[in-house]
Design an enzyme around this catalytic site. Structure first.
Site, short mmCIF file in Angstrom:
data_model
loop_
_atom_site.label_atom_id
_atom_site.label_comp_id
_atom_site.label_asym_id
_atom_site.label_seq_id
_atom_site.Cartn_x
_atom_site.Cartn_y
_atom_site.Cartn_z
N CYS A 45 -32.63 41.28 -102.00
CA CYS A 45 -33.75 41.81 -101.21
C CYS A 45 -34.04 43.26 -101.61
O CYS A 45 -35.21 43.68 -101.67
CB CYS A 45 -33.44 41.76 -99.72
SG CYS A 45 -33.16 40.09 -99.11
C1 BEZ Z 1 -29.60 39.02 -101.09
O1 BEZ Z 1 -30.66 39.55 -100.81
O2 BEZ Z 1 -28.90 39.44 -101.99
C2 BEZ Z 1 -29.14 37.83 -100.34
C3 BEZ Z 1 -29.49 37.64 -99.00
C4 BEZ Z 1 -29.01 36.53 -98.31
C5 BEZ Z 1 -28.22 35.60 -98.96
C6 BEZ Z 1 -27.89 35.78 -100.30
C7 BEZ Z 1 -28.35 36.89 -101.00
#
Ligand code: BEZ
Length: 210
Positions: A45
C-alpha cells in the site's frame, strides 16, 4: 450487489485527510480514480500511495482526481502519509477516505470476505465526469496495481469518448485503433478522412495520432 460498468457511482459523505467530502460534489466534473487498499502502514500500500502521488501530474493532465480509501482513521492516514512521502520520495496531495465503519467499503463492495473479512482488497473504480462507472478492477492484497495500465485505460476511455473507435489488445497511445463496427464505411470515411485499412469488414484500423 456489486457495482457494474455503466452504473452511477453511489454518492456518499465521509471524512478524508482533507476534511469531509460529499463525493459527487468533490469530483466536481472531473474523472475520478477511486481506489481502495487494505491498511495503512503496510508495504505494498505504501508503494501504491507513493506511485499515485508521483503521478499527480499525469492524473491532472487527464482531468482525473485520485481518491484513496482504507478502513483506517484520519489520524492513522495522516501519520502514514509522512511515511509514504519519506520512503517513496514524494509529496502526497490527494485525499484518502477514512472508513473505519466500512460504510463506503460496503457501498462499493470493496471487502471480499474470501480474501479478508474486514480489510478492503485493492479495488479500482474509474468514474467519468457524469459519475458513471467506466471501469472496475480488483487486485488481491499481495499484488500492487500496475499504474501504467491505469493511465492507459483512462487514455483509452477518453479517446473512445471522443471518436467512434475501440482499442485493440495491448493498445497504447499512438497505436492504430479499431473503427467501431457500428459505423458504416460511408460514415467512417467522413469521420476519418485520413483513411483506414480494412482487414475484414468488421476489422478496420485507423491511425488517429497520439
Ligand atoms: C501490503 O500492503 O503490503 C499488504 C496489505 C495487506 C496484506 C498483504 C500485504
Amino acid at each position: 450487489m456489486s457495482l457494474r460498468i455503466g452504473d452511477t457511482a453511489p454518492d456518499f459523505q465521509i471524512e478524508t485527510t482533507q476534511g469531509p467530502i460529499r463525493f459527487h460534489e468533490w469530483a466536481g466534473g472531473s474523472w475520478v480514480f477511486f481506489f481502495s487498499h487494505p491498511a495503512d502502514f503496510t508495504p505494498v500500500c505504501t508503494t501504491e500511495m507513493g506511485r499515485t502521488a508521483q503521478l499527480a501530474g499525469e492524473f491532472a493532465a487527464r482531468n482525473v482526481k485520485p481518491l484513496g480509501l482504507s478502513t483506517d482513521s484520519v489520524k492513522e492516514h495522516l501519520a502514514w502519509i509522512s511515511d509514504v512521502d519519506a520512503t517513496q520520495n514524494t509529496s502526497l496531495k490527494f485525499p484518502i477516505v477514512a472508513d473505519p465503519d466500512k460504510k463506503v467499503a460496503a457501498l462499493y463492495d470493496m471487502i471480499h470476505p474470501g480474501e479478508d473479512d474486514t480489510a478492503a482488497v485493492r479495488t479500482v473504480f474509474i468514474i467519468d465526469p457524469d459519475m458513471k462507472i467506466r471501469l472496475t478492477m480488483a487486485y488481491p492484497m499481495t499484488i500492487g496495481r500496475n499504474f501504467s495500465e491505469i493511465l492507459r485505460v483512462i487514455d483509452a476511455l477518453q479517446l473512445t469518448d471522443r471518436m467512434t473507435v475501440a482499442c485493440p489488445a495491448d493498445w497504447k497511445p499512438g497505436d492504430r485503433v479499431i473503427v467501431r463496427p457500428s459505423l458504416s464505411d460511408e460514415k467512417a470515411k467522413e469521420e476519418f478522412p485520413q483513411g483506414f485499412e480494412t482487414l475484414r469488414p468488421y476489422l478496420r484500423l485507423v491511425d488517429v495520432g497520439s
